[in-house]
Design a protein around this motif. Structure first.
Motif, PDB file in Angstrom:
ATOM      1  N   UNK A 532      -1.915  -1.556   4.336  1.00 38.56           N
ATOM      2  CA  UNK A 532      -2.833  -1.465   3.197  1.00 38.56           C
ATOM      3  C   UNK A 532      -3.103  -2.842   2.595  1.00 38.56           C
ATOM      4  N   UNK A 533      -2.053  -3.633   2.434  1.00 38.58           N
ATOM      5  CA  UNK A 533      -2.226  -4.974   1.871  1.00 38.58           C
ATOM      6  C   UNK A 533      -3.075  -5.842   2.789  1.00 38.58           C
ATOM      7  N   UNK A 534      -2.879  -5.663   4.097  1.00 37.74           N
ATOM      8  CA  UNK A 534      -3.679  -6.427   5.051  1.00 37.74           C
ATOM      9  C   UNK A 534      -5.148  -6.024   4.964  1.00 37.74           C
ATOM     10  N   UNK A 535      -5.395  -4.731   4.781  1.00 38.87           N
ATOM     11  CA  UNK A 535      -6.774  -4.274   4.634  1.00 38.87           C
ATOM     12  C   UNK A 535      -7.444  -4.954   3.447  1.00 38.87           C
ATOM     13  N   UNK A 536      -6.741  -4.997   2.330  1.00 40.92           N
ATOM     14  CA  UNK A 536      -7.302  -5.643   1.140  1.00 40.92           C
ATOM     15  C   UNK A 536      -7.562  -7.119   1.398  1.00 40.92           C
ATOM     16  N   UNK A 537      -6.616  -7.759   2.082  1.00 39.94           N
ATOM     17  CA  UNK A 537      -6.782  -9.180   2.399  1.00 39.94           C
ATOM     18  C   UNK A 537      -7.968  -9.394   3.334  1.00 39.94           C
ATOM     19  N   UNK A 538      -8.088  -8.516   4.328  1.00 38.40           N
ATOM     20  CA  UNK A 538      -9.197  -8.642   5.279  1.00 38.40           C
ATOM     21  C   UNK A 538     -10.546  -8.419   4.603  1.00 38.40           C
ATOM     22  N   UNK A 539     -10.571  -7.500   3.633  1.00 43.44           N
ATOM     23  CA  UNK A 539     -11.810  -7.270   2.900  1.00 43.44           C
ATOM     24  C   UNK A 539     -12.131  -8.437   1.963  1.00 43.44           C
ATOM     25  N   UNK A 540     -11.122  -9.241   1.650  1.00 48.55           N
ATOM     26  CA  UNK A 540     -11.320 -10.362   0.737  1.00 48.55           C
ATOM     27  C   UNK A 540     -11.546  -9.898  -0.689  1.00 48.55           C
ATOM     28  N   UNK A 541     -10.829  -8.855  -1.113  1.00 51.18           N
ATOM     29  CA  UNK A 541     -11.048  -8.270  -2.433  1.00 51.18           C
ATOM     30  C   UNK A 541      -9.735  -8.247  -3.210  1.00 51.18           C
ATOM     31  N   UNK A 542      -9.890  -8.027  -4.519  1.00 49.79           N
ATOM     32  CA  UNK A 542      -8.718  -7.967  -5.388  1.00 49.79           C
ATOM     33  C   UNK A 542      -8.437  -6.513  -5.735  1.00 49.79           C
ATOM     34  N   UNK A 543      -7.600  -5.885  -4.965  1.00 41.84           N
ATOM     35  CA  UNK A 543      -7.206  -4.513  -5.221  1.00 41.84           C
ATOM     36  C   UNK A 543      -5.692  -4.381  -5.143  1.00 41.84           C
ATOM     37  N   UNK A 544      -5.203  -3.185  -5.378  1.00 45.24           N
ATOM     38  CA  UNK A 544      -3.770  -2.919  -5.325  1.00 45.24           C
ATOM     39  C   UNK A 544      -3.521  -1.833  -4.287  1.00 45.24           C
ATOM     40  N   UNK A 545      -2.277  -1.694  -3.897  1.00 43.36           N
ATOM     41  CA  UNK A 545      -1.955  -0.700  -2.876  1.00 43.36           C
ATOM     42  C   UNK A 545      -0.544  -0.182  -3.083  1.00 43.36           C
ATOM     43  N   UNK A 546      -0.331   1.067  -2.681  1.00 41.68           N
ATOM     44  CA  UNK A 546       1.007   1.648  -2.744  1.00 41.68           C
ATOM     45  C   UNK A 546       1.114   2.750  -1.693  1.00 41.68           C
ATOM     46  N   UNK A 547       2.329   2.992  -1.228  1.00 45.84           N
ATOM     47  CA  UNK A 547       2.613   4.069  -0.277  1.00 45.84           C
ATOM     48  C   UNK A 547       3.745   4.910  -0.851  1.00 45.84           C
ATOM     49  N   UNK A 548       3.548   6.221  -0.869  1.00 50.64           N
ATOM     50  CA  UNK A 548       4.546   7.120  -1.445  1.00 50.64           C
ATOM     51  C   UNK A 548       4.999   8.115  -0.391  1.00 50.64           C
ATOM     52  N   UNK A 549       6.289   8.375  -0.362  1.00 50.64           N
ATOM     53  CA  UNK A 549       6.867   9.357   0.560  1.00 50.64           C
ATOM     54  C   UNK A 549       7.369  10.542  -0.253  1.00 50.64           C
ATOM     55  N   UNK A 550       6.809  11.741   0.017  1.00 54.32           N
ATOM     56  CA  UNK A 550       7.230  12.965  -0.665  1.00 54.32           C
ATOM     57  C   UNK A 550       7.236  14.115   0.336  1.00 54.32           C
ATOM     58  N   UNK A 551       7.909  15.206  -0.014  1.00 51.35           N
ATOM     59  CA  UNK A 551       8.062  16.304   0.960  1.00 51.35           C
ATOM     60  C   UNK A 551       6.742  16.830   1.513  1.00 51.35           C
ATOM     61  N   UNK A 552       5.701  16.948   0.690  1.00 46.77           N
ATOM     62  CA  UNK A 552       4.408  17.404   1.211  1.00 46.77           C
ATOM     63  C   UNK A 552       3.282  16.695   0.471  1.00 46.77           C
ATOM     64  N   UNK A 553       2.062  16.894   0.967  1.00 48.12           N
ATOM     65  CA  UNK A 553       0.909  16.170   0.450  1.00 48.12           C
ATOM     66  C   UNK A 553       0.596  16.560  -0.990  1.00 48.12           C
ATOM     67  N   UNK A 554       0.716  17.849  -1.327  1.00 48.40           N
ATOM     68  CA  UNK A 554       0.436  18.300  -2.696  1.00 48.40           C
ATOM     69  C   UNK A 554       1.347  17.596  -3.694  1.00 48.40           C
ATOM     70  N   UNK A 555       2.634  17.575  -3.386  1.00 46.29           N
ATOM     71  CA  UNK A 555       3.569  16.896  -4.283  1.00 46.29           C
ATOM     72  C   UNK A 555       3.258  15.399  -4.370  1.00 46.29           C
ATOM     73  N   UNK A 556       2.834  14.824  -3.219  1.00 44.49           N
ATOM     74  CA  UNK A 556       2.503  13.407  -3.210  1.00 44.49           C
ATOM     75  C   UNK A 556       1.332  13.088  -4.108  1.00 44.49           C
ATOM     76  N   UNK A 557       0.292  13.926  -4.043  1.00 42.64           N
ATOM     77  CA  UNK A 557      -0.879  13.702  -4.894  1.00 42.64           C
ATOM     78  C   UNK A 557      -0.515  13.869  -6.363  1.00 42.64           C
TER      79      UNK A 557
END
Length: 747
Positions: A532-557
């Motif tokens: 994700x950080x590489x994507x932002x760098x490649x786009x040349x933009x100022x954004x943030x990124x995070x990755x979350x691990x949770x039991x399922x997608x609903x809980x993650x959202x």
């Protein structure tokens, strides 16, 4: 019996010259301070400005220097100091870009100081022995070679030579001070109390610039930081000692010489009068003193300048300087950088060695003054940033310091530079700024753990508290976008539109949810975060990124929506990619309803790729009411604020069923656009066909299409998905918007 090992204390070094405060800092500093200005220009300044204004110049100069010395003491006792002196302190506090620019400016000022002092020595010599005047340039070049040989032998030999020079200098000062005291006349003192400027060329600030190099000598000592045994102890003690000693000597000289020499003698023959009035007719001691002072000052700068450029080169900030990072011997003497300094010295002497040497001398004094003022300013800025940032790591051993003092000193340096010569000050600032921009464009990978992080953190914290206390108004609405990217490689369009819309005027955060057990997916999580950080760098933009691990997608959202910062940075808009998979209709709708329950705007992007020429593109907005319409128009407007979409055309559509309503509907849309202050074309479509059919017949040629939607009930999930998948089929990329009403287009 075994050798005893001594623990190396913080700030100490095992190898190198291991100089102390007196030999490594005080001696080169005081010998540079009590240099050519003391003998060759101080009398001239007293004669032009008068005793009172000269004392004012002295106090102003030393206030700037004293406050800077205090800042140096604070920063140098807070972190282990390596080679580079002021450059090292600045770069480790406010970053490599500005540090590198100031390092080059400091090198130039110290390198130019070498011929400045050598020319002062040569001028004193030919005024003592007029028959040598025809050999002015030759004498200056021979002197340069002599000082180069001493410096080339190493810092230890140079410091030993300075001890001898300091002894001669001390005897010389006693001789001419004592003689001035014997010849002191209170009536002469009274006559010289006020200014006596000889022509329009000279005024307070023009003589200030001639006098100021007298107080720049502290850089000679600070630049020896890489050769000190304990910089944290030596730099504050040696620097402050030199500042106070220099102030006393210059202050006494102004008073005594102001009362012992006439105005004419001060302006035109002050040095000769010092020799003539010396105690016990020891004019030869005054001559020896000026020789010693000018040579020692040149020697101090000869030692300092190469060490600065070597430190810059070692940090690999500027590729063309890499040649100068290599040193020789155990003490890592900067021999290559020394040769560079020698070349600049010879070039300057060849330029200034013939013709009007006095004018050349004053020009060099102005250049040295301007660059030293900016260096002093940046040292104080560095200390201010370190202190004001509130970093817990800022715990200087030197306690007599406050950030307000550093801020006042920095402002004083900048103001003084502009008062001296506004055009030159702007040019010097422009040169430094250009170097900063060039260094920043190189996307420097060098990081020193500088204090900028803490400074920005403290400002961010304070600003967040202020924002949190202010009531939110629709006029201040900005997109704070949370993008659920999934695998960004397959969601390029989603990410790109989010960045186009939100990067310039808001905040964009890319979020990826990994369903599973965090202990099993830690390595995968780190890989995804790096991606994700590489994507932002490649786009040349100022954004943030995070990755979350949770039991399922609903809980993650749910976790991502709740875990993001509260208050003014809380996300107000969530971006999803459209899912056309019937098996995911229920879960997809559940995610939409979660976002709706969290009171956030919803944006769904049906990916049909990016337009080839967005700057010539068409953006269609289908207006069906103010609630979703305001947000759609705002997002389209933000899209056109991006450079790639700057010339795109926005078309605002409204469908009616009766021709009689065309004119009122048209006027309503135009009134809406004027009130919204958005440039767009308004179009009213008269049709009794379904919205789906009208949409598909008109917007197939658009670059991107905005349309509103309402979040379906859970039991309507399959129908909602099927209907919109059918609508999207022949169309370009669609951006579906469901607003909570916080964005008011007319605010």
């Amino acid at each position: 019996m075994g050798a005893t090992t001594r623990k190396i204390q913080p700030g100490q070094r095992k190898m190198g010259n291991n100089l102390g405060a007196f030999g490594g800092v005080f001696t080169p500093s005081i010998l540079t301070i009590l240099g050519v200005i003391l003998f060759m220009r101080s009398g001239f300044v007293i004669g032009q400005a008068g005793i009172f204004q000269t004392i004012l110049i002295l106090c102003l100069s030393h206030i700037i220097t004293l406050l800077t010395a205090i800042s140096v003491s604070a920063v140098s006792t807070n972190t282990p100091v390596s080679a580079g002196g002021a450059y090292f302190l600045i770069s480790r506090s406010i970053g490599p870009e500005l540090g590198g620019a100031i390092g080059l400016a400091l090198f130039c000022s110290q390198a130019i100081s070498v011929p400045f002092y050598i020319l002062g020595f040569t001028e004193a010599l030919v005024r003592t022995f007029p028959s040598l005047a025809v050999h002015f340039r030759t004498i200056a070049l021979i002197t340069t070679a002599f000082l180069f040989i001493i410096t080339r032998a190493g810092a230890r030999w140079a410091v030993r030579a300075q001890y001898l020079i300091m002894t001669v200098l001390g005897l010389s000062i006693l001789a001419f001070m004592g003689g001035a005291l014997v010849h002191f006349d209170i009536n002469l003192f009274s006559k010289n109390l006020g200014p006596g400027y000889t022509n329009d060329t000279y005024a307070f600030w023009s003589v200030f610039v001639i006098y100021f190099p007298a107080v720049t000598g502290i850089m000679a000592g600070i630049s020896m930081s890489g050769d000190l045994k304990n910089p944290a102890r030596a730099i504050p003690a040696g620097t402050l000692g030199a500042v106070f000693t220099g102030f006393i000597v210059y202050g006494v000289q102004i008073i005594l010489c102001g009362g012992a020499q006439s105005r004419e003698e001060l302006i035109y023959s002050s040095f000769e009068t010092l020799c003539r009035q010396a105690l016990f007719n020891a004019g030869f001691l005054v001559v020896a003193g000026v020789f010693a002072a000018t040579l020692s000052s040149a020697l101090g700068s000869f030692m300092g300048a190469p060490r600065v450029i070597q430190a810059v080169a070692k940090d690999r900030l500027i590729p063309m300087l890499h040649l100068f990072k290599k040193g020789t011997g155990q003490a890592n003497e900067p021999v290559r950088a020394l040769w560079l300094t020698l070349s600049l010295t010879i070039t300057t002497i060849l330029w200034a060695g013939n013709g009007d040497t006095g004018r050349a001398f004053n020009i060099l004094a102005g250049v040295v003054t301007m660059f030293f003022l900016y260096t002093y300013a940046m040292i104080n800025v560095a200390a201010f940033v370190e202190s004001f940032a509130g970093n817990p790591s800022f715990r200087p051993g030197f306690k007599h310091y406050h950030w307000l003092q550093a801020l006042i000193a920095a402002a004083g340096c900048a103001a003084t530079a502009f008062l001296i010569h506004p055009v030159t000050a702007v040019c010097a600032a422009g040169i430094i700024s250009t170097m900063v921009v060039l260094l920043r464009r190189r996307s420097l990978q060098v990081r020193f753990g500088d204090a900028r992080w803490g400074f920005f953190y403290s400002r961010l914290k304070a600003n967040l508290h202020q924002l949190a206390m202010m009531p939110m108004h629709p006029k201040n609405w900005r997109p704070a976008i949370l993008v659920f990217t999934g695998n960004p490689k397959t969601r390029f369009t989603l990410v790109q539109y989010a960045l186009w819309i939100g990067e310039e005027r808001g905040i964009v955060t890319l979020v990826r949810i990994l369903p599973g057990n965090i202990q099993d997916l830690m390595e995968k999580r780190q890989t995804a975060l790096t991606q994700l950080k590489k994507n932002l760098h490649d786009y040349g933009v100022s954004g943030f990124s995070t990755v979350m691990v949770l039991p399922d997608l609903d809980q993650g959202i749910c976790a991502a929506l709740q875990a993001h910062p509260p208050g003014p940075l809380k996300p107000n808009t969530v971006f999803f990619g459209w899912s056309s998979d019937p098996d995911r209709a229920q879960s997809f709708t559940r995610h939409l309803r979660i976002v709706q329950a969290m009171e956030m705007n919803l944006v769904i992007i049906n990916d049909k790729g990016l337009p080839q020429n967005p700057d010539k593109g068409v953006i269609d907005i289908w207006w069906r009411g103010k609630k979703n319409g305001s947000l759609m128009v705002m997002l389209a407007h933000l899209l056109t604020q991006n450079r790639q979409w700057a010339d795109a055309t926005i078309r605002l559509f409204r469908i009616i069923q009766d021709h009689a309503g065309v004119q009122p509907a048209k006027q309503a849309l135009e009134t809406l656009l004027r009130a919204a202050r958005v440039k767009a074309e308004s179009r009213v479509i008269v049709s009794t066909d379904s919205f789906e059919k009208v949409l598909q017949s008109i917007s197939t040629d658009a670059s991107v299409v905005f349309m509103g939607f309402n979040v379906p009930e859970q039991n309507e999930a399959a129908e909602f998905q099927a209907r919109h998948t059918r609508i999207f089929a022949p169309l370009p990329t669609m951006i579906m918007v469901s607003s909570i009403g916080d964005c008011d287009l007319f605010a």
